[in-house]
Design an enzyme around this catalytic site. Structure first.
Site, PDB file in Angstrom:
ATOM      1  N   SER A  89      89.593 -10.816  25.799  1.00 27.15           N
ATOM      2  CA  SER A  89      89.095 -10.991  27.170  1.00 27.15           C
ATOM      3  C   SER A  89      89.190 -12.430  27.666  1.00 27.15           C
ATOM      4  O   SER A  89      89.106 -12.664  28.861  1.00 27.15           O
ATOM      5  CB  SER A  89      87.649 -10.514  27.271  1.00 27.15           C
ATOM      6  OG  SER A  89      86.802 -11.346  26.509  1.00 27.15           O
ATOM      7  N   HIS A 129      82.593 -15.912  27.266  1.00 24.66           N
ATOM      8  CA  HIS A 129      83.215 -15.848  28.594  1.00 24.66           C
ATOM      9  C   HIS A 129      82.956 -17.133  29.367  1.00 24.66           C
ATOM     10  O   HIS A 129      82.124 -17.954  28.989  1.00 24.66           O
ATOM     11  CB  HIS A 129      82.698 -14.644  29.386  1.00 24.66           C
ATOM     12  CG  HIS A 129      83.341 -13.352  28.976  1.00 24.66           C
ATOM     13  ND1 HIS A 129      82.933 -12.140  29.464  1.00 24.66           N
ATOM     14  CD2 HIS A 129      84.361 -13.076  28.125  1.00 24.66           C
ATOM     15  CE1 HIS A 129      83.674 -11.180  28.933  1.00 24.66           C
ATOM     16  NE2 HIS A 129      84.542 -11.727  28.111  1.00 24.66           N
ATOM     17  N   ASP A 146      81.062 -10.102  34.763  1.00 20.89           N
ATOM     18  CA  ASP A 146      80.385  -9.466  33.633  1.00 20.89           C
ATOM     19  C   ASP A 146      79.114  -8.692  33.979  1.00 20.89           C
ATOM     20  O   ASP A 146      78.395  -8.278  33.066  1.00 20.89           O
ATOM     21  CB  ASP A 146      80.022 -10.529  32.586  1.00 20.89           C
ATOM     22  CG  ASP A 146      81.240 -11.099  31.898  1.00 20.89           C
ATOM     23  OD1 ASP A 146      82.306 -10.469  31.944  1.00 20.89           O
ATOM     24  OD2 ASP A 146      81.112 -12.181  31.300  1.00 20.89           O
TER      25      ASP A 146
END
Length: 192
Positions: free
Chosen positions: A68, A108, A134
């Site tokens: 990701s 992230h 998210d």
């Protein structure tokens, strides 16, 4: 101990030989071996706890488990984290955070930060390789993360070093084979 075969080949040490070696040791030798093992384990724990204190992060080293964050980080990259509470969280920074109800932390990038007059900070994250933010990963009803959710902030990385961890988790038989090979190596080294 290696046994010679009929044609001059060598057979590896069996597990029973390991227990036989343990039975042959006197109490002093056995205590010495147990103490050596305990020292190795306690040294590793002390190093880990020392890293926690130095970095301010509950988990100073993590492995990236998904794609990701590509191209910034790839699956298997080993990240080094810090988490000093006085450092402000800013957009563009890569954080590792835990969400209630999920066991595995997520790596992230911070894309939005909302700072209130009283100093409270809320922020939104997104994986570089993901299409959406998210919010779908946060616990139900949660739209923003807070500083308390942050495990650490990425400060450096080693590419693909964590692949061993991923392979051992994905293929448990590989883990046991690797442990058996390491054990056999230690025994063979000791015999020579």
């Amino acid at each position: 101990m290696v046994r010679a075969g009929a044609v001059g080949t060598h057979l590896p040490v069996s597990c029973l030989d390991i227990f036989g070696d343990l039975r042959k040791m006197n109490k002093r030798q056995l205590y010495y071996q147990v103490l050596n093992f305990a020292m190795i384990v306690s040294s590793a724990l002390m190093i880990w706890k020392g890293l926690i204190v130095l970095t301010g992060s509950e988990s100073p080293i993590v492995v990236v488990l998904s794609g990701s964050m590509e191209p910034a980080f790839h699956r298997g990259d080993l990240l080094f984290l810090t988490n000093f509470r006085e450092d402000p969280i800013r957009a563009g920074e890569i954080v590792v955070f835990k969400v209630e109800g999920r066991d595995i932390p997520i790596v992230h990038r911070v894309i939005k930060v909302h700072e209130k007059d009283n100093g409270d900070i809320k922020f939104l994250t997104k994986g570089d390789n993901n299409e959406v933010d998210d919010r779908g990963l946060y616990k139900e009803g949660q739209n923003w993360l807070e500083k308390k959710d942050v495990v650490g902030r990425a400060r450096g990385f080693l590419p693909y070093v964590g692949m061993v961890t991923i392979i051992m988790n994905d293929y448990p038989k590989f883990k046991y084979a690797l442990l058996a090979i390491m054990g056999a190596y230690v025994l063979l080294k000791r015999e020579s």
